[in-house]
Design a protein around this motif. Structure first.
Motif, mmCIF file in Angstrom:
data_model
loop_
_atom_site.group_PDB
_atom_site.id
_atom_site.type_symbol
_atom_site.label_atom_id
_atom_site.label_comp_id
_atom_site.label_asym_id
_atom_site.label_seq_id
_atom_site.Cartn_x
_atom_site.Cartn_y
_atom_site.Cartn_z
ATOM 1 N N LYS A 1 -9.085 -2.530 18.005
ATOM 2 C CA LYS A 1 -9.464 -3.914 18.180
ATOM 3 C C LYS A 1 -10.786 -4.166 17.478
ATOM 4 O O LYS A 1 -11.707 -3.349 17.603
ATOM 5 C CB LYS A 1 -9.587 -4.266 19.664
ATOM 6 N N PRO A 2 -10.899 -5.289 16.751
ATOM 7 C CA PRO A 2 -12.167 -5.589 16.101
ATOM 8 C C PRO A 2 -13.297 -5.706 17.123
ATOM 9 O O PRO A 2 -13.134 -6.300 18.186
ATOM 10 C CB PRO A 2 -11.896 -6.943 15.436
ATOM 11 N N GLY A 3 -14.436 -5.094 16.797
ATOM 12 C CA GLY A 3 -15.591 -5.131 17.694
ATOM 13 C C GLY A 3 -15.657 -3.959 18.642
ATOM 14 O O GLY A 3 -16.654 -3.811 19.366
ATOM 15 N N GLN A 4 -14.624 -3.106 18.663
ATOM 16 C CA GLN A 4 -14.629 -1.931 19.521
ATOM 17 C C GLN A 4 -14.583 -0.676 18.665
ATOM 18 O O GLN A 4 -14.069 -0.690 17.542
ATOM 19 C CB GLN A 4 -13.442 -1.951 20.486
ATOM 20 N N ALA A 5 -15.129 0.414 19.220
ATOM 21 C CA ALA A 5 -15.261 1.652 18.439
ATOM 22 C C ALA A 5 -14.158 2.665 18.747
ATOM 23 O O ALA A 5 -14.265 3.820 18.350
ATOM 24 C CB ALA A 5 -16.626 2.289 18.715
ATOM 25 N N ASP A 6 -13.125 2.273 19.456
ATOM 26 C CA ASP A 6 -12.078 3.226 19.828
ATOM 27 C C ASP A 6 -10.888 3.159 18.873
ATOM 28 O O ASP A 6 -9.738 3.083 19.292
ATOM 29 C CB ASP A 6 -11.623 2.980 21.256
ATOM 30 N N TYR A 7 -11.164 3.120 17.567
ATOM 31 C CA TYR A 7 -10.085 3.111 16.582
ATOM 32 C C TYR A 7 -9.406 4.470 16.529
ATOM 33 O O TYR A 7 -10.041 5.526 16.705
ATOM 34 C CB TYR A 7 -10.632 2.758 15.203
ATOM 35 N N ARG A 8 -8.101 4.432 16.261
ATOM 36 C CA ARG A 8 -7.324 5.659 16.110
ATOM 37 C C ARG A 8 -6.887 5.768 14.665
ATOM 38 O O ARG A 8 -6.305 4.829 14.102
ATOM 39 C CB ARG A 8 -6.109 5.614 17.035
ATOM 40 N N ALA A 9 -7.143 6.889 14.038
ATOM 41 C CA ALA A 9 -6.791 7.130 12.636
ATOM 42 C C ALA A 9 -5.704 8.196 12.568
ATOM 43 O O ALA A 9 -5.819 9.260 13.200
ATOM 44 C CB ALA A 9 -8.006 7.572 11.836
ATOM 45 N N ILE A 10 -4.655 7.893 11.811
ATOM 46 C CA ILE A 10 -3.527 8.817 11.656
ATOM 47 C C ILE A 10 -3.270 9.013 10.171
ATOM 48 O O ILE A 10 -3.129 8.039 9.415
ATOM 49 C CB ILE A 10 -2.259 8.279 12.344
ATOM 50 N N GLN A 11 -3.226 10.249 9.751
ATOM 51 C CA GLN A 11 -2.866 10.560 8.375
ATOM 52 C C GLN A 11 -1.381 10.884 8.316
ATOM 53 O O GLN A 11 -0.845 11.564 9.199
ATOM 54 C CB GLN A 11 -3.687 11.743 7.857
ATOM 55 N N TYR A 12 -0.743 10.389 7.288
ATOM 56 C CA TYR A 12 0.695 10.628 7.175
ATOM 57 C C TYR A 12 1.056 10.947 5.730
ATOM 58 O O TYR A 12 0.357 10.547 4.784
ATOM 59 C CB TYR A 12 1.488 9.413 7.654
ATOM 60 N N ASP A 13 2.158 11.672 5.586
ATOM 61 C CA ASP A 13 2.728 11.946 4.262
ATOM 62 C C ASP A 13 3.808 10.929 3.918
ATOM 63 O O ASP A 13 3.987 10.571 2.754
ATOM 64 C CB ASP A 13 3.320 13.356 4.209
ATOM 65 N N ARG A 14 4.498 10.447 4.964
ATOM 66 C CA ARG A 14 5.587 9.478 4.755
ATOM 67 C C ARG A 14 5.654 8.585 5.991
ATOM 68 O O ARG A 14 5.690 9.070 7.112
ATOM 69 C CB ARG A 14 6.917 10.206 4.540
ATOM 70 N N TYR A 15 5.692 7.267 5.743
ATOM 71 C CA TYR A 15 5.658 6.303 6.852
ATOM 72 C C TYR A 15 6.552 5.123 6.488
ATOM 73 O O TYR A 15 6.502 4.622 5.359
ATOM 74 C CB TYR A 15 4.225 5.828 7.083
ATOM 75 N N GLY A 16 7.400 4.677 7.446
ATOM 76 C CA GLY A 16 8.318 3.570 7.190
ATOM 77 C C GLY A 16 7.901 2.312 7.932
ATOM 78 O O GLY A 16 7.537 2.364 9.111
#
Length: 375
Positions: free
Chosen positions: A222-237
């Motif tokens: 959410k904008p303004g919050q620091a609890d972002y989740r980052a996911i790295q992927y090789d293939r995503y649909g």
């Protein structure tokens, strides 16, 4: 014959100039609307000019009667202002003959309008509907332009790509920002941002389309919050929704005129009367224009132009309103739109012969007064 050619040339030249200006104005506004849809990804930019071409007969069938109306007002207004009509009247040109001469070019315009309203315009509407329906099969990536951020009409997703193959299937440098909503659709849950080195479109056997992204990241939060989740992927649909093209055309407008004849459907009867009303409109506005074009040189050329345009707008608005009443079954098909034409034809004849009627009334009154005096 010389006078007839002179008057006809003046009317047709002015009519052509006015109609061209009106056509440019109306088509420019409509083209901007279609261009905005193309910028939103709702239309393929390649079909814009095809749509405008097929819509041209529909524009002309409404522009030509107004163009003739204004053309007669401007052409004859100049002749009255320069006293040419006074000279013609002194040479024996009556109002009836002037009207007869003016009806000759009006017949040509009416035939052209009839051809447009009864044949070309319905065909054009049918072609436009086919083009718009074909756009429903497009996804946002079929209309994507490299190097430009593109927003869906709902505003829920913004897409960007650095490069795009000629067939629109392979993308390079992809960025997607999507607004995540609750199941009810009225509360924001945050945003998801997808970035990838490249992507491609994939069509599944059930007809659904997916964007397959490779070598990238997904960020949720959410904008303004620091609890972002980052996911790295090789293939995503990513499932691609189909954009909705807002339909602006009425289905009955594309029905062939031959199919409307003899139909008991009220909507079809209203459409048939509307198509027949447009050529008839040409003759009625010709009578109105000849009556209203008469001007005193001291009054100026454009004094009666605004009242005349208001009268025309009332005429057209009343036709449209009665068309709606006929659609809903609130108006008899036998009465239909014909009484509107009869009303304004009567107004035109009254305006044309008001002076002679006034003189006759005054002559009768004077005769009665004289008879009383002798008695």
């Amino acid at each position: 014959m010389i006078i007839f050619r002179y008057l006809a040339r003046e009317v047709l030249v002015t009519f052509s100039a006015v109609s061209a200006v009106l056509l440019v104005i109306i088509m420019s506004g409509r083209f901007i609307k279609y261009l905005a849809q193309a910028a939103q990804g709702l239309l393929d930019p390649g079909v814009l000019f095809m749509i405008m071409g097929f819509r041209l007969p529909g524009f002309l069938q409404l522009i030509l009667p107004l163009g003739l109306f204004l053309g007669i007002l401007l052409a004859y207004g100049r002749l009255y202002l320069e006293s040419e009509m006074t000279v013609l009247a002194a040479a024996g040109m009556s109002r009836q003959r002037l009207l007869a001469y003016t009806l000759a070019p009006a017949v040509l315009v009416a035939l052209l309008v009839a051809w447009l309203s009864l044949s070309l315009a319905p065909q054009g509407v049918t072609q436009v509907e086919r083009i718009l329906y074909s756009q429903d099969a497009l996804t946002e990536f079929d209309t994507l332009v490299p190097g430009r951020f593109q927003e869906l009409k709902t505003g829920s997703r913004v897409t960007y790509t650095e490069s795009l193959s000629e067939d629109g299937r392979e993308l390079g440098g992809v960025f997607i920002s999507e607004l995540r909503l609750s199941r009810s659709g009225n509360k924001e849950r945050g945003i998801s941002v997808l970035v990838a080195e490249k992507g491609r479109q994939e069509i599944r056997p059930d007809g659904s389309r997916y964007l397959i992204l490779e070598n990238g990241y997904r960020y949720d939060g959410k904008p303004g919050q620091a609890d972002y989740r980052a996911i790295q992927y090789d293939r995503y649909g990513v499932l691609l929704p189909k954009p909705e093209v807002a339909g602006e055309l009425n289905e009955r407008e594309g029905v062939p005129t031959a199919q409307l004849l003899g139909s008991q459907n009220l909507r079809h009867q209203a459409e048939l009367q509307w198509r027949l009303s447009l050529p008839l409109l040409v003759f009625v506005v010709t009578v109105l224009a000849v009556a209203l074009a008469r001007a005193n040189p001291r009054q100026g050329r454009f004094l009666k132009l605004l009242p005349a345009i208001l009268l025309y707008m009332i005429y057209l608005a009343l036709l449209i309103a009665m068309r709606g009443q006929l659609d809903e079954g609130k108006l008899s098909a036998a009465l239909g739109l014909w009484w509107v034409h009869a009303l304004f034809l009567g107004i035109g004849l009254l305006l044309m012969y008001r002076e002679s009627l006034w003189l006759k009334w005054m002559a009768r009154r004077v005769a009665k007064e004289a008879a009383r005096g002798q008695a």
